[in-house]
Design a protein around this motif. Sequence first.
Motif, PDB file in Angstrom:
ATOM      1  N   GLU A 276       0.737  -1.285  -0.267  1.00  0.00           N
ATOM      2  CA  GLU A 276       0.011  -0.003  -0.182  1.00  0.00           C
ATOM      3  C   GLU A 276       0.853   1.404   0.027  1.00  0.00           C
ATOM      4  N   THR A 277       2.021   1.224  -0.229  1.00  0.00           N
ATOM      5  CA  THR A 277       2.979   2.346  -0.159  1.00  0.00           C
ATOM      6  C   THR A 277       3.678   2.639  -1.515  1.00  0.00           C
ATOM      7  N   VAL A 278       4.587   1.709  -1.932  1.00  0.00           N
ATOM      8  CA  VAL A 278       5.381   1.770  -3.074  1.00  0.00           C
ATOM      9  C   VAL A 278       4.539   1.228  -4.387  1.00  0.00           C
ATOM     10  N   PHE A 279       4.102  -0.003  -4.011  1.00  0.00           N
ATOM     11  CA  PHE A 279       3.407  -0.421  -4.938  1.00  0.00           C
ATOM     12  C   PHE A 279       2.350  -0.148  -5.788  1.00  0.00           C
ATOM     13  N   PRO A 280       1.242   0.757  -5.410  1.00  0.00           N
ATOM     14  CA  PRO A 280       0.348   1.197  -6.149  1.00  0.00           C
ATOM     15  C   PRO A 280       0.633   2.188  -7.208  1.00  0.00           C
ATOM     16  N   ASP A 281       1.695   3.011  -6.931  1.00  0.00           N
ATOM     17  CA  ASP A 281       2.349   3.938  -7.852  1.00  0.00           C
ATOM     18  C   ASP A 281       2.867   3.039  -9.277  1.00  0.00           C
ATOM     19  N   PRO A 298      -3.690 -10.946  -1.949  1.00  0.00           N
ATOM     20  CA  PRO A 298      -3.344  -9.638  -1.113  1.00  0.00           C
ATOM     21  C   PRO A 298      -3.100  -8.540  -2.220  1.00  0.00           C
ATOM     22  N   ALA A 299      -2.327  -8.914  -3.250  1.00  0.00           N
ATOM     23  CA  ALA A 299      -1.887  -7.523  -4.152  1.00  0.00           C
ATOM     24  C   ALA A 299      -3.242  -7.156  -5.243  1.00  0.00           C
ATOM     25  N   LYS A 300      -3.948  -8.257  -5.537  1.00  0.00           N
ATOM     26  CA  LYS A 300      -5.105  -7.682  -6.007  1.00  0.00           C
ATOM     27  C   LYS A 300      -6.313  -7.082  -5.314  1.00  0.00           C
ATOM     28  N   ALA A 301      -6.197  -7.408  -4.022  1.00  0.00           N
ATOM     29  CA  ALA A 301      -7.184  -6.592  -3.029  1.00  0.00           C
ATOM     30  C   ALA A 301      -6.752  -5.302  -2.826  1.00  0.00           C
ATOM     31  N   VAL A 302      -5.363  -4.958  -2.714  1.00  0.00           N
ATOM     32  CA  VAL A 302      -4.983  -3.759  -2.630  1.00  0.00           C
ATOM     33  C   VAL A 302      -5.462  -2.770  -4.130  1.00  0.00           C
ATOM     34  N   LEU A 303      -5.000  -3.328  -5.063  1.00  0.00           N
ATOM     35  CA  LEU A 303      -5.190  -2.617  -6.390  1.00  0.00           C
ATOM     36  C   LEU A 303      -6.805  -2.363  -6.545  1.00  0.00           C
ATOM     37  N   THR A 304      -7.592  -3.351  -6.396  1.00  0.00           N
ATOM     38  CA  THR A 304      -9.106  -3.293  -6.367  1.00  0.00           C
ATOM     39  C   THR A 304      -9.378  -1.946  -5.525  1.00  0.00           C
ATOM     40  N   LYS A 305      -8.988  -1.715  -4.153  1.00  0.00           N
ATOM     41  CA  LYS A 305      -9.396  -0.959  -3.185  1.00  0.00           C
ATOM     42  C   LYS A 305      -8.830   0.689  -3.624  1.00  0.00           C
TER      43      LYS A 305
END
Length: 454
Positions: A276-281, A298-305
């Motif tokens: 939720e820090t570096v990955f989204p950008d 986990p990665a898909k859940a973060v990007l979906t949000k």
Amino acid sequence: MSLTESSATDIARAASLASRRLATLSEADRNGALTTLHDALLRNKSFILEANAKDVKSATREAESGNLSHSVLNRLDLSRPGKYDDMLKGILSVRDLHDPIGHVTLRTLLDDGLVLERVSCPIGVLLIIFEARPEVIANIVALSVKSGNAAILKGGKESTESFVAISQVISDAIADTQVPQSSVQLVRTRDVVSSLLDQESFIDLVIPRGSNDLVRFVKDNTKIPVLGHAEGICSAYLHSDADPEVALKVIVDSKTDYPAACNSLETLLVHRDALETVFPDVAEALLSKGVCLRCDKPAKAVLTKLLPATPVHLLQDAVDSDYRTEFLDLTLAVKTITPSQPGSLAVDAAVAHINSHSSKHTDIILTSSRGVADTFMKGVDSAGVFWNASTRFADGMRYGFGTEVGISTNKIHTRGPVGLDGLTIYKYLIRGNGHRASDYSQGKRKWKHQRLSP
């Protein structure tokens, strides 16, 4: 260079004889041949591109009908911006490199008047089997001539017109030099390949460049040593302390600069604390380039949000096989990394994943910590391991090798981008004056074994 349909035995024997003559040529003769080759390819650029256009047209139809991958089509096209010029530059860069032949790497005084030297020399005869990329002919010829090796080349059917045109130009050029014509032979018929793979008496090394199926076929059907790699499954590990700007630039470049290349990024491992820090950008930048992200839960859940407007076709669920897949396209597998057990480090889990899933080509880490980077770089068992740098640097030209004959994931003889030095082996030379081994075994003389400066 000759375009031949002779028998495999005749081809291999002719190459072996030519290699012995080529190995004795002076550096000036070999460099002069490369200058002549460069000038001929420059003069005949239009002729070669016209032939290449015919291959591209046929391949485009095959790709549209689903019989040919778009990655192969991309590799085939010599008219892509800068590609032909890069081929020409590659020849000159090889010409201007140091002479790889005759380099003394060890010198020992065995006894007075008895000196041992280890000296670099050509391997002999190379059999290069490749698909699609017509510029490979010029690359191989340049490297072979400079390193004193004879080469037998077999190209894929997708680029027949290009190969024939290039071979004609090279053949005419070589005829005006000291390089023997049989030093470079282009084989047209597919049937002769299996027979060439049986010529271990004349051929010293096979270098397959192409699909996984091609490389595996070669390895399964010859007793000749094989140099190459089956896949380029390159991974990046995004650590929790990675610099956001560095991570974005490096990962996007690794994946999108040239997705069809074997050194493009195929798997992104993300530390759980970076989700939720570096990955989204990073993900947003990749998505904006049309990259499809195949993510674990986990990665898909973060990007979906955080990126709810992401098109469904660009955000998919990953399956286990994705982490062992060379996509060669705008598709990237994403996996969350957590420590494997309490007290262990996430970087160790990333290393373990890469060593069990990668093809040992090139893998990278994004981190601000030298200690973490060192752990990763020492632990990952790949030909190339980089810190905060794109996987796309795994290239002979970018390493300063001039150009390359291919990438090796082998652990014997040479590894990584194979340039001039990777096409040489060595021999031991002794210069004496009537020295006898029996004098030493009988105790009449004693060894000095004094290391001398090479």
